[in-house]
Design a protein around this motif. Structure first.
Motif, PDB file in Angstrom:
ATOM      1  N   ALA A 136      27.808  75.018  49.799  1.00  0.00           N
ATOM      2  CA  ALA A 136      25.961  74.688  48.357  1.00  0.00           C
ATOM      3  C   ALA A 136      25.770  74.223  47.753  1.00  0.00           C
ATOM      4  CB  ALA A 136      25.749  76.325  47.806  1.00  0.00           C
ATOM      5  N   TRP A 137      27.280  73.561  47.351  1.00  0.00           N
ATOM      6  CA  TRP A 137      26.886  71.917  46.782  1.00  0.00           C
ATOM      7  C   TRP A 137      27.142  70.985  47.707  1.00  0.00           C
ATOM      8  CZ3 TRP A 137      32.228  73.136  43.255  1.00  0.00           C
ATOM      9  CH2 TRP A 137      31.211  73.746  41.637  1.00  0.00           C
ATOM     10  N   ASN A 140      23.317  70.872  48.063  1.00  0.00           N
ATOM     11  CA  ASN A 140      22.999  70.446  47.215  1.00  0.00           C
ATOM     12  C   ASN A 140      22.185  68.852  46.845  1.00  0.00           C
ATOM     13  OD1 ASN A 140      22.143  70.691  44.100  1.00  0.00           O
ATOM     14  ND2 ASN A 140      23.500  69.811  43.862  1.00  0.00           N
ATOM     15  N   GLY A 144      19.000  69.222  47.257  1.00  0.00           N
ATOM     16  CA  GLY A 144      18.603  69.253  44.843  1.00  0.00           C
ATOM     17  C   GLY A 144      19.010  67.823  44.552  1.00  0.00           C
ATOM     18  N   THR A 287      30.525  64.601  43.703  1.00  0.00           N
ATOM     19  CA  THR A 287      28.705  64.634  43.470  1.00  0.00           C
ATOM     20  C   THR A 287      28.405  64.584  41.984  1.00  0.00           C
ATOM     21  OG1 THR A 287      28.052  67.036  44.515  1.00  0.00           O
ATOM     22  CG2 THR A 287      26.739  66.686  43.491  1.00  0.00           C
ATOM     23  N   VAL A 362      21.148  77.727  46.684  1.00  0.00           N
ATOM     24  CA  VAL A 362      21.205  76.224  46.034  1.00  0.00           C
ATOM     25  C   VAL A 362      19.359  76.605  45.672  1.00  0.00           C
ATOM     26  CG1 VAL A 362      20.467  73.690  46.606  1.00  0.00           C
ATOM     27  CG2 VAL A 362      22.037  75.063  48.262  1.00  0.00           C
ATOM     28  N   MET A 367      18.399  73.837  42.196  1.00  0.00           N
ATOM     29  CA  MET A 367      18.474  72.907  42.263  1.00  0.00           C
ATOM     30  C   MET A 367      18.894  71.918  41.801  1.00  0.00           C
ATOM     31  SD  MET A 367      15.802  72.691  46.228  1.00  0.00           S
ATOM     32  CE  MET A 367      14.425  72.736  45.058  1.00  0.00           C
ATOM     33  N   GLY A 368      19.983  70.895  42.169  1.00  0.00           N
ATOM     34  CA  GLY A 368      20.339  69.881  41.267  1.00  0.00           C
ATOM     35  C   GLY A 368      21.503  70.597  40.277  1.00  0.00           C
ATOM     36  N   LEU A 370      24.986  72.886  39.275  1.00  0.00           N
ATOM     37  CA  LEU A 370      26.261  72.461  40.369  1.00  0.00           C
ATOM     38  C   LEU A 370      26.575  74.340  39.648  1.00  0.00           C
ATOM     39  CD1 LEU A 370      28.427  69.424  39.804  1.00  0.00           C
ATOM     40  CD2 LEU A 370      27.189  69.982  41.983  1.00  0.00           C
ATOM     41  N   ILE A 373      24.547  76.832  41.262  1.00  0.00           N
ATOM     42  CA  ILE A 373      24.766  77.851  41.404  1.00  0.00           C
ATOM     43  C   ILE A 373      25.536  78.052  42.307  1.00  0.00           C
ATOM     44  CG2 ILE A 373      25.161  75.921  44.345  1.00  0.00           C
ATOM     45  CD1 ILE A 373      23.505  73.840  44.025  1.00  0.00           C
TER      46      ILE A 373
END
Length: 452
Positions: A136-137, A140, A144, A287, A362, A367-368, A370, A373
């Motif tokens: 998911a990261w 993202n 995201g 990220t 996500v 979204m965006g 961490l 998520i």
């Protein structure tokens, strides 16, 4: 003030009708076989009536009591002047405390359940959740940060898994060599996907990425000379401790022989747990660093408005390609780890449902974000895995009731509830990377739909 009870009774009646129509075939009737091996219908009207009654009562209580209370609280909050209060210790240090808990989690499980008893909690909950957190990261970055809707992310997951599986079984290469190789291979395919979709946005981009994921899955099924088709690839070598210690009992450098400790299969699971934890933290670190660099700010500008981004002189072509490649690279890392953990890969592990679940994490997390998520992955993946432990449900629905078969049904219900309760995800605000004088969180109310 008008009484909410008439509307509550009306809403409860409508909810009962809807639930009756939805569940009359799912719950009220069940197919079974009699002693003559004939298909029969088992009627469960009492269970259907119970579900409809619970739905009506819940809707009535929500409309009559919960919704007015929420409206009063929002009205009071709108009238009152916001006060700048100091955050609590837990809120200020939530990320650090969560990372500390993750590092001591296997130790706690071993102390509570012993080495063999901890296998289930370390593997099914710890490792499984962290794999989806890392995926998911990685997604993202694409969805995201860059705002590119990708429905075929599982393709990069599959590329990483099969890269490690094929190269490890055919050439006997080490995991530590194949881990970056799988990431590079997945990043390459991310660029390959990025080139045809440079001019696409929104729904069109989603359809093309969905097709890309299906193409990869069908290639894995039909290219039998290389991938062994639907039978998959087995005998994938385990991960070693940098070649110094092995987790195979027959090897002379087996960890129990080297350290002179009792043999146990829990050592390998605990090692894999810390390995995926470090990989997930590496994904988060990269990220965060990329967001503060020019490429990260270009991703955010692309997400907010592509036309304005292009008018500022930002090369949207390289911006999109870097987003696809970076996200795909972390998907490849997760795929290679998945292959090493399972020891077997097949196309059935990389269906569209996996992409949908990762994207749902996500969106539900925000979204965006961490942290959001990660929380969404714990709730969704951990919650569905916890259903396997809910044996008490058999006393309610019957001895032949299998809780894990209803995981996706409850997963869908949870998604609907979260989207109604927190339409922008668990984290409804975000802090911009670039700011003037003072960093302020941007409320979800001021962000475009799908960009919160």
């Amino acid at each position: 003030m008008e009484s909410p009870f008439p509307n509550a009774f009306r809403q409860a009646f409508y909810a009962g009708l809807v639930s009756l129509g939805l569940f009359v075939l799912l719950i009220g009737l069940r197919t079974d076989q009699n002693i003559n091996n004939e298909l029969i219908l088992v009627q469960r009207w009492w269970l259907l009536a119970s579900v409809v009654a619970v739905t009506m009562i819940g809707r009535f209580l929500f409309v009559a009591f919960v919704q007015p209370a929420i409206d009063r609280r929002n009205a009071e909050k709108a009238r009152s002047t916001p006060k700048a209060g100091e955050k609590s210790f837990i809120r200020r240090n939530f990320s650090q405390l969560a990372i500390l808990l993750l590092f001591i989690y296997p130790v706690l499980m071993v102390l509570m359940f012993g080495f063999q008893g901890s296998l289930k909690w370390v593997d099914n909950f710890g490792i499984q959740i962290l794999i989806y957190v890392m995926l998911a990261w990685g997604l993202n970055i694409v969805v995201g940060l860059a705002g590119l809707l990708d429905l075929g992310y599982v393709a990069f997951y599959a590329v990483g898994a099969y890269s490690y599986a094929l190269l490890g079984t055919q050439f006997g290469w080490s995991f530590w060599i194949l881990l970056p190789a799988a990431g590079i291979m997945a990043a390459f395919w991310g660029v390959i996907l990025g080139f045809p979709v440079l001019r696409l946005r929104g729904d069109y981009l989603a359809i093309v990425t969905l097709a890309f994921g299906e193409i990869i899955r069908l290639v894995l099924i039909n290219w039998r000379e290389v991938t062994n088709g639907s039978a998959g690839v087995s005998g994938i070598p385990k991960v070693s401790f940098f070649g110094l210690m092995s987790f195979n009992v027959s090897d002379p450098n087996y960890i129990a022989k080297v350290l002179n400790i009792a043999q146990s299969g829990a050592y390998y699971k605990i090692f894999l747990y810390y390995l995926i934890l470090l990989l997930a933290l590496l994904t988060a670190f990269v990220t965060i660093r990329l967001r503060r660099m020019p490429v990260g700010r270009a991703w955010e500008a692309l997400r907010e408005d592509e036309i304005a981004c292009r008018s500022l002189g930002i090369n949207t072509t390289t911006t999109k390609l870097t987003a696809f490649a970076t996200g795909a690279m972390f998907g490849g890392f997760a795929g290679s780890f998945f292959a090493a953990r399972q020891g077997f890969v097949s196309p059935e592990s990389f269906v569209f449902l996996e992409s949908a679940m990762i994207l749902a994490i996500v969106v539900l997390g925000g979204m965006g974000s961490l942290t959001g998520i990660a929380v969404a992955a714990v709730v969704m993946i951990g919650g569905t895995e916890a259903l396997r432990e809910m044996e008490f449900l058999k006393y309610v629905f019957g001895s032949d009731f299998t809780p894990e078969l209803y995981r996706m049904l409850l997963f869908g219900c949870a998604m609907v509830l979260v989207m109604l309760w927190k339409p922008r995800g668990f984290v409804g605000s975000r802090e911009p990377t670039a700011f003037l004088h003072e960093r302020k969180a941007v409320s979800a109310s001021f962000t475009k739909e799908g960009h919160g």
